[in-house]
Structure formats: structure tokens, C-alpha cells
Design an enzyme around this catalytic site. Sequence first.
Site, PDB file in Angstrom:
ATOM      1  N   GLU A 107     -13.565 -16.258 -15.507  1.00 43.98           N
ATOM      2  CA  GLU A 107     -13.101 -17.630 -15.723  1.00 43.98           C
ATOM      3  C   GLU A 107     -12.949 -18.344 -14.397  1.00 43.98           C
ATOM      4  O   GLU A 107     -12.567 -17.739 -13.397  1.00 43.98           O
ATOM      5  CB  GLU A 107     -11.695 -17.617 -16.342  1.00 43.98           C
ATOM      6  CG  GLU A 107     -11.636 -17.117 -17.735  1.00 43.98           C
ATOM      7  CD  GLU A 107     -10.200 -16.975 -18.215  1.00 43.98           C
ATOM      8  OE1 GLU A 107      -9.353 -17.817 -17.846  1.00 43.98           O
ATOM      9  OE2 GLU A 107      -9.941 -16.022 -18.951  1.00 43.98           O
ATOM     10  N   CYS A 166     -10.769 -23.272  -8.818  1.00 45.20           N
ATOM     11  CA  CYS A 166     -10.031 -22.007  -8.763  1.00 45.20           C
ATOM     12  C   CYS A 166     -10.965 -20.911  -9.254  1.00 45.20           C
ATOM     13  O   CYS A 166     -11.484 -20.983 -10.370  1.00 45.20           O
ATOM     14  CB  CYS A 166      -8.800 -22.109  -9.660  1.00 45.20           C
ATOM     15  SG  CYS A 166      -7.921 -20.544  -9.850  1.00 45.20           S
ATOM     16  N   CYS A 212      -8.018  -6.862 -13.426  1.00 50.28           N
ATOM     17  CA  CYS A 212      -7.135  -6.672 -12.273  1.00 50.28           C
ATOM     18  C   CYS A 212      -6.330  -5.390 -12.453  1.00 50.28           C
ATOM     19  O   CYS A 212      -5.981  -5.012 -13.557  1.00 50.28           O
ATOM     20  CB  CYS A 212      -6.192  -7.877 -12.164  1.00 50.28           C
ATOM     21  SG  CYS A 212      -5.144  -7.856 -10.700  1.00 50.28           S
ATOM     22  N   CYS A 230       0.897  -7.193 -13.035  1.00 44.13           N
ATOM     23  CA  CYS A 230       2.042  -8.119 -13.092  1.00 44.13           C
ATOM     24  C   CYS A 230       2.375  -8.411 -14.563  1.00 44.13           C
ATOM     25  O   CYS A 230       1.478  -8.664 -15.368  1.00 44.13           O
ATOM     26  CB  CYS A 230       1.729  -9.416 -12.339  1.00 44.13           C
ATOM     27  SG  CYS A 230       1.396  -9.143 -10.596  1.00 44.13           S
ATOM     28  N   CYS A 280       1.174 -11.719 -16.486  1.00 43.96           N
ATOM     29  CA  CYS A 280      -0.203 -12.171 -16.257  1.00 43.96           C
ATOM     30  C   CYS A 280      -1.174 -11.573 -17.264  1.00 43.96           C
ATOM     31  O   CYS A 280      -1.175 -10.366 -17.504  1.00 43.96           O
ATOM     32  CB  CYS A 280      -0.619 -11.798 -14.831  1.00 43.96           C
ATOM     33  SG  CYS A 280      -2.292 -12.329 -14.436  1.00 43.96           S
ATOM     34  N   CYS A 301      -4.135 -17.537 -16.168  1.00 43.53           N
ATOM     35  CA  CYS A 301      -5.182 -16.608 -15.738  1.00 43.53           C
ATOM     36  C   CYS A 301      -5.547 -15.617 -16.827  1.00 43.53           C
ATOM     37  O   CYS A 301      -4.695 -14.935 -17.371  1.00 43.53           O
ATOM     38  CB  CYS A 301      -4.683 -15.746 -14.584  1.00 43.53           C
ATOM     39  SG  CYS A 301      -4.129 -16.641 -13.195  1.00 43.53           S
TER      40      CYS A 301
HETATM   41  N1  SAH Z   1      -3.687 -11.523  -7.589  1.00 44.06           N
HETATM   42  C1  SAH Z   1      -3.404 -12.712  -6.863  1.00 44.06           C
HETATM   43  C2  SAH Z   1      -4.180 -13.926  -7.313  1.00 44.06           C
HETATM   44  C3  SAH Z   1      -4.359 -14.157  -8.780  1.00 44.06           C
HETATM   45  S1  SAH Z   1      -2.964 -14.698  -9.700  1.00 44.06           S
HETATM   46  C4  SAH Z   1      -1.916 -12.971  -6.854  1.00 44.06           C
HETATM   47  O1  SAH Z   1      -1.170 -12.215  -7.445  1.00 44.06           O
HETATM   48  O2  SAH Z   1      -1.485 -13.896  -6.185  1.00 44.06           O
HETATM   49  C5  SAH Z   1      -2.675 -16.327  -9.169  1.00 44.06           C
HETATM   50  C6  SAH Z   1      -1.248 -16.793  -9.324  1.00 44.06           C
HETATM   51  O3  SAH Z   1      -0.940 -17.037 -10.713  1.00 44.06           O
HETATM   52  C7  SAH Z   1      -0.241 -15.758  -8.858  1.00 44.06           C
HETATM   53  O4  SAH Z   1       0.798 -16.373  -8.165  1.00 44.06           O
HETATM   54  C8  SAH Z   1       0.226 -15.177 -10.179  1.00 44.06           C
HETATM   55  O5  SAH Z   1       1.424 -14.520 -10.033  1.00 44.06           O
HETATM   56  C9  SAH Z   1       0.265 -16.417 -11.042  1.00 44.06           C
HETATM   57  N2  SAH Z   1       0.304 -16.184 -12.484  1.00 44.06           N
HETATM   58  C10 SAH Z   1      -0.291 -15.217 -13.198  1.00 44.06           C
HETATM   59  N3  SAH Z   1      -0.003 -15.323 -14.501  1.00 44.06           N
HETATM   60  C11 SAH Z   1       0.797 -16.396 -14.626  1.00 44.06           C
HETATM   61  C12 SAH Z   1       1.449 -17.031 -15.719  1.00 44.06           C
HETATM   62  N4  SAH Z   1       1.322 -16.554 -16.960  1.00 44.06           N
HETATM   63  N5  SAH Z   1       2.209 -18.126 -15.467  1.00 44.06           N
HETATM   64  C13 SAH Z   1       2.341 -18.608 -14.210  1.00 44.06           C
HETATM   65  N6  SAH Z   1       1.755 -18.051 -13.136  1.00 44.06           N
HETATM   66  C14 SAH Z   1       0.995 -16.954 -13.337  1.00 44.06           C
END
Ligand code: SAH
Length: 354
Positions: A102, A115, A122, A126, A129, A343
Site C-alpha cells: 500500500e 507515503c 512487518c 506493534c 498496527c 497502515c
Molecule cells: N515501522 C516504522 C514505520 C511504519 S509505521 C515505525 O514504526 O515507525 C508508521 C507510523 O504509524 C508509526 O509511528 C506507527 O507507530 C504508526 N501507526 C501504526 N499503526 C497505527 C494506527 N493504527 N494508528 C496510528 N498510528 C499508527
Amino acid sequence: MSETSLYVLNEKKDIKSYTLDELKDELKSMQLPAFRAKQMYEWLHVKLVPGFDEMTNLPLALRKQCEETFHFMGLEPVTVQESAIDGTKKYLFRLYDGNYVESVWMKYHHGNSVCISSQVGCKMGCRFCASTLDGWERNLTPSEMLEQIYAISRETGERVSNVVVMGTGEPLDNYENLLRFIKLLTDENGLHISQRNITVSTCGLVPMIKKLADEKLQITLALSLHAPTDEKRRELMPIAKKYSLQEVMEACRYYFEQTGRRISFEYALVSGVNDNDEEAKQLIGLIRGMNCHVNLIPVNPIKERDYVSTQHEQVQRFKKLLENSGINVTIRREMGRDIDGACGQLRRKVQSGE
Ligand code: SAH
């Protein structure tokens, strides 16, 4: 093994991952003059053609030879969703091996931003996510990262001025490809996007942050913080079990020392989890005195978890508390909420056939 031999797929060379000098060497070994490399590089990285057929100043025989020798690495757009709220567009692309990624197109007053994803899936896990729910599949090649931008440019007919590596994947877990991607994207013979207009977001891989700092690039580092204490951060981000906040902050300070670029801290606000006044104060204590910026993001809820976004008033309150301590804060505009903006939501939907 030469560096470029890494970029060979099904015995075809991944031409868009080659620098101009490498392409010159490549063509030289095919008994072709250097000016052909320059022409091809321009078709690939400036004119952004979708295939060798369009390279009209190359002899037909050469175009055919290219087809046989090189992999074009085009991405096939599967769906494009446009937000009715803010014009954000979300693209789903199919890769050459049937995987999906995406990418998102956002219009801001200061220019157009794309973006991109850096991996298929991944490993980082987290909790909030969607990209990580099915684990990690593979790294994207430099050409696949570039092509997300090129394909969107083609589709919109507009220039891209900013690139954020904040889609699916952990960019610092795909370090060599990421650096090559940045080199190609900023190359004066290509799109020539300024390093300052590139942001790379990481969940905090400490040794890689330090390594990136030593490259002394002018890109912005966004650090996904999301919690002001180790205990809370470990609940949300498994990587916090490996690196303490102290280590992460030290790496961020080092990045600033080496590059002079202020760090952008990402903080997703989750109702009742990391968003109370006490946590705002702990966050202030953690980053006070640092040359930084905080991006507050009301969490984008995913259906697999019961995290709820912080209410508007508390978001504002949290912001005020930080500002009163002299910290630079913005609230991330929630772009494309109506089009599975978070994401990895779209890719999962398509792959699971929902
Ligand atoms: N792996 C990297 C980049 C990808 S995630 C990282 O962790 O920074 C990009 C950003 O989106 C990160 O700050 C991540 O924590 C955030 N993110 C992921 N899922 C999210 C969600 N459901 N709501 C808000 N931010 C989110």
C-alpha cells in the site's frame, strides 16, 4: 560478489535499482556506449515510463534486448481509493511475485507527499498496527520503493515533493535497500528530491539509528515513541523489550549531533492507555531540552484490537501541556480515515478476500 549482483530476479537484472554509474558499467559489458545509459536512466527515473517500449530514442533491437536482460519491476495498481474528506488517495499495488503493498498520496499546502511501504508485512509486532498482524513476508527492493512514487506520479500527473517512509514495514530493518532507494530518489539525474524532504520512520532499532546517523544524511528521522515509560512502551511495542527508552533517546541525540536534524517523535494517542495528564508530564520529562518535534496521532483503530482513539478535548489538552513546556507539537491530520487510512488495513482486506 558485486553490490549490484544482489539485484537480480529470475535471472533478470533489476534495472531500476541500479545507479547511473552501475548502469553505465552494465551497458558497457553489453558493448553499449555510456550515453545509452544516460538515456535509459532518464526514461526510468525522470520521465517515469511504464516500460521499455516507451523508450522511443532507443533502437528497437536495444529495447528488445533490455526486455530480455532486465526486470522492469513495474507495480500493478489494483485499487485506488480516494477520500471524500481530504482528497487523500490510497493505492494498492501488486508486486511481481503476487504480494501486495500500500502507498498513500496526500496533498498538503506545502506540496504533494507520498507515503511508501518498505517491506511486505512487518516483524515488529506493534500492538495497534495492522501491518504486522500477519508477520513479515519480505523486504522491498529499492526499485519497488521508487516505483510506488513513480506509479503514483504517473496516475496523478503531479509532481511529488515529499516522501515519507511510514507505510508498512520497518525501514531500518531493510537498511541497505533503504539507503540505495534514498540515493536513487535524491540523485540529480533522477527525480532529484531533496534529502530534507524525505522522512524515515522507525520503531527504534537503536544500532541502525546510530548507523544511519553516521551516514550524515539530511533526511528527517521520525521515532515512534508512543509511550513515555519503558513499562508502558513494552505493552505497546515489543521492540521496547530489546532497547530501553534511555538507549533510544541516546540514539536520537546522537542522530541530532551527527546530522543537525531535529527528531520528530510520533506519539499515537490511545484512550486510557497513554493519554492522561501524568503521561504528558512524563513525556515532557523524557524529551525536554531536546531539539525535537512531537507529532500526536489520535490512534486509527483497527478491528483486531480494541484500542480506542483519544477524544478531541484530551488530544488538545495533551498538546497544550507539551506546548506549555516549550515543546513543538502538531496533531497529525487524520488523513483518509474513510479509506482504511491505517497502515496495512487495505492489504489485509484484499489478501484475506474480505
Ligand atoms: N515501522 C516504522 C514505520 C511504519 S509505521 C515505525 O514504526 O515507525 C508508521 C507510523 O504509524 C508509526 O509511528 C506507527 O507507530 C504508526 N501507526 C501504526 N499503526 C497505527 C494506527 N493504527 N494508528 C496510528 N498510528 C499508527
